[in-house]
Design a protein around this motif. Structure first.
Motif, PDB file in Angstrom:
ATOM      1  N   LEU B 371       0.838  -1.209   0.000  1.00 12.52           N
ATOM      2  CA  LEU B 371       0.000   0.000   0.000  1.00 12.52           C
ATOM      3  C   LEU B 371       0.866   1.250   0.000  1.00 12.52           C
ATOM      4  O   LEU B 371       0.617   2.203  -0.740  1.00 12.52           O
ATOM      5  CB  LEU B 371      -0.948   0.003   1.205  1.00 12.52           C
ATOM      6  CG  LEU B 371      -2.022  -1.089   1.234  1.00 12.52           C
ATOM      7  CD1 LEU B 371      -2.905  -0.944   2.474  1.00 12.52           C
ATOM      8  CD2 LEU B 371      -2.886  -1.057  -0.018  1.00 12.52           C
ATOM      9  N   GLU B 376      -1.461   3.787  -1.756  1.00  8.72           N
ATOM     10  CA  GLU B 376      -2.871   3.438  -1.600  1.00  8.72           C
ATOM     11  C   GLU B 376      -3.188   3.251  -0.128  1.00  8.72           C
ATOM     12  O   GLU B 376      -2.297   3.228   0.715  1.00  8.72           O
ATOM     13  CB  GLU B 376      -3.170   2.122  -2.341  1.00  8.72           C
ATOM     14  CG  GLU B 376      -3.291   2.260  -3.834  1.00  8.72           C
ATOM     15  CD  GLU B 376      -3.758   0.955  -4.475  1.00  8.72           C
ATOM     16  OE1 GLU B 376      -4.913   0.914  -4.897  1.00  8.72           O
ATOM     17  OE2 GLU B 376      -2.963  -0.002  -4.531  1.00  8.72           O
ATOM     18  N   THR B 381      -7.644   0.282  -1.937  1.00 10.40           N
ATOM     19  CA  THR B 381      -7.141  -0.917  -2.596  1.00 10.40           C
ATOM     20  C   THR B 381      -8.299  -1.885  -2.901  1.00 10.40           C
ATOM     21  O   THR B 381      -9.322  -1.885  -2.220  1.00 10.40           O
ATOM     22  CB  THR B 381      -6.092  -1.645  -1.731  1.00 10.40           C
ATOM     23  OG1 THR B 381      -5.645  -2.789  -2.468  1.00 10.40           O
ATOM     24  CG2 THR B 381      -6.683  -2.128  -0.413  1.00 10.40           C
TER      25      THR B 381
END
Lengths: 95, 492
Positions: B371, B376, B381
């Motif tokens: 991530l 993200e 996600t």
């Protein structure tokens, strides 16, 4: 308990109320009369009496969480001396 | 690494000084759709003055009626902080004049707040679960927010937007129990986490839904409290810590030069990293509080309190302990419970059948790593807890190796496909087929006869090279344990 002319002038200033000396001279004894009057109430023995928060025996009503108001910018700004771009416009206030 | 539990001291010419910190946190009740005393909306970012009712604009004759949801959220917050809930509380008027406050007073609670004493437990060292400290909460009261002023849009005018006017705030007042910038930071992060678990406030400091007034004083360690200053409206954890550090130094220098700390309000300038005195008129704090005659006392019955109590979710401390009980390391448990979104995601992963320890390691190392790399969040996600549990299961039952799992995970991130489908379609299943592995090993040994000779001549570190070559030839699909065994059999 009584208030002095200085205290009255101070309170007036905090409340943004302009006051001439003549008004002040008239108001100080008037306020002191009221204070004396309220003071008389303190002579009553209230031991064991619950504080009275409202004269009608009512509970505070709560409102459901719903959008029921607002979205009336024209009405909100209608009485403003000055408004621009949807804002109230006031003389610049910054410290 | 520095001992984070050692006392924080400011070094002066006359010796060491201790800093004493208390925080007043203003947390907007973002859970309510409407304002505290009117039916206007509270959403962030609306066009100016479109979320203003005649009550908020303080038109004559308008009467406030409290929003039940705001009271409910403040009570739930109090319960989450283990605080006393006052079944009888009252609203007071705090009187002052400013262009962002059309009423000329703020409805607040000075004398009888809704919530009394409670506490927040912080960790002085993230990695040491025994380094706990209790920070006392003195009270929480509910009050109205003011409007917003803009000074930079016009040369001689200020613009006023009343959208925020009347939005419900909780003022959460701590006791002066913090002794360092780090403690204040830990307290704020913990408080923010609790608010977000409870759901009363989204804790979004950028949008101003949480801001802090920072009270700082200094004293000789263990001595009498010094005079405090209050730095207003600080809107990030980092800035709160910077204010304390800066303000403590400033006060020590001032006192050691023979000066006195003035009890005053200060403002923080993040660009220059200094605080400066807000030279207001001396009577600016003369608020002339009195009970608001428009509002009766607020009385709460047992059924209301019971609903508040039973609707509370599992809170961070309880969740952390539960995770640790499942065999998750204290560090991972701390990371997984710090943010409510993470905790909910991880709970869903456990519900989907993931083994707790393995799941925790994977989330903290693999998922968070990915991530971060991809900029993200869990919210953006496409990886669902169910798919993640499926991936972990494929590793646990030996269908794919850890190395292959990383590869499958990358493909999941790119395509959003389910792991079993990826494994199936791309033929990524791990093989323990010794025939296929032996065939590749024989080819590699034949092609690298020189290295085989070196290995046998006393260079055991070359073993890794053969493993690597075999895995590469098998496209990562060989069971590493079998590869090791077969190589040993052939080389040793």
């Amino acid at each position: 308990m009584s208030v002095s002319p200085e205290q009255v002038r101070h309170i007036a200033k905090l409340a943004r109320i302009a006051m001439s000396n003549a008004e002040l001279e008239r108001l100080v004894p008037e306020l002191n009369n009221i204070l004396g009057w309220v003071e008389q109430l303190a002579e009553v023995d209230t031991g064991g009496v619950e504080p009275l928060t409202a004269v009608i025996d009512q509970k505070l009503r709560l409102r459901a969480d719903a959008i029921t108001d607002g979205d009336c910018r024209e009405a909100i700004l209608a009485n403003a001396p000055d408004a621009e771009h949807g804002f109230f416009a006031v003389p610049k206030v910054i410290e | 690494m520095a001992d984070s539990t050692a006392p924080y001291r400011v070094k002066g010419d006359t010796g060491e000084w201790e800093v004493v910190v208390g925080l007043e946190v203003h947390a907007q009740i973002t859970a309510s759709k409407a304002k505290m005393f009117s039916g206007a909306a509270t959403a962030f970012g609306a066009e100016p003055n479109t979320q203003v009712s005649l009550v908020d604009a303080a038109m004559p004759g308008m009467l406030p009626v409290p929003n039940q949801e705001c009271i409910r959220q403040a009570v739930r917050t109090g319960m989450a902080l283990d605080a006393v809930i006052n079944r009888w509380s009252r609203f007071d008027r705090k009187n002052y004049f400013y262009a962002d406050l059309p009423q000329g007073y703020q409805i607040s609670q000075l004398y009888h707040p809704l919530v009394g004493p409670g506490e927040v437990e912080i960790l002085l060292d993230d990695k040491d679960e025994n380094s706990v400290k209790q920070i006392g909460i003195e009270r929480i009261h509910v009050e109205q927010d003011a409007g917003k002023l803009m000074h930079d849009q016009h040369p001689t005018k200020s613009y006023v937007d009343l959208n925020r006017c009347g939005v419900a705030l909780m003022e959460i007042v701590s006791r002066p129990d913090m002794r360092s910038p780090a403690e204040a930071g830990a307290y704020l992060r913990k408080l923010r986490a609790i608010l977000r678990y409870v759901g009363s406030c989204d804790g979004n400091m950028e949008e101003g839904s949480m801001r802090a007034d920072v009270n700082v004083s200094v004293r000789k360690p263990g001595g009498e409290f010094g005079t405090r200053t209050e730095t207003k409206n600080v809107n990030s954890v980092r800035f709160v810590m910077a204010v304390i550090e800066h303000e403590a130094k400033r006060q020590v220098e001032l006192i050691e030069e023979g000066g006195e700390v003035a009890q005053e309000t200060r403002l923080y300038d993040p660009d220059k990293n200094v605080t400066r005195s807000l030279r207001s008129k001396e009577d600016a704090h003369d608020y002339r509080y009195f009970p608001d005659p428009d509002l009766l006392p607020l009385e709460l019955d047992e059924a209301f309190l019971e609903e508040c109590r039973s609707s509370l979710p599992e809170l961070p401390d309880a969740k952390r302990k539960r995770y640790e009980g499942l065999g998750i390391t204290p560090y991972n448990a701390g990371v997984l419970t710090a943010e409510v979104e993470t905790a909910r995601w991880f709970d869903a992963l456990l519900d989907a059948g993931a083994e707790p320890r393995q799941g925790a390691n994977w989330v903290v190392a693999e998922l968070f790593g990915a991530l971060n790399r991809r900029n993200e969040t869990l919210a953006t996600t496409g990886i669902s807890p169910v798919e993640a549990a499926e991936l972990l299961k494929l590793v646990a039952d030996g269908t794919i190796s850890g190395t292959l799992a990383k590869q499958v995970f990358e493909i999941m991130l790119e395509t959003g496909d389910a792991p079993s489908r990826i494994v199936e379609e791309r033929g990524l299943k791990q093989t323990s087929d010794t025939g296929a592995i032996d065939a590749e090993i024989d080819k590699i040994l034949a092609a690298n006869a020189d290295k085989v000779a070196e290995y046998k001549g006393g260079k055991p570190q070359l073993f890794g090279f053969f493993v690597g070559q075999t895995m590469k030839a098998m496209q990562g699909k060989a069971n590493p344990q079998v590869v090791n065994e077969r190589l040993r059999a052939k080389l040793d």
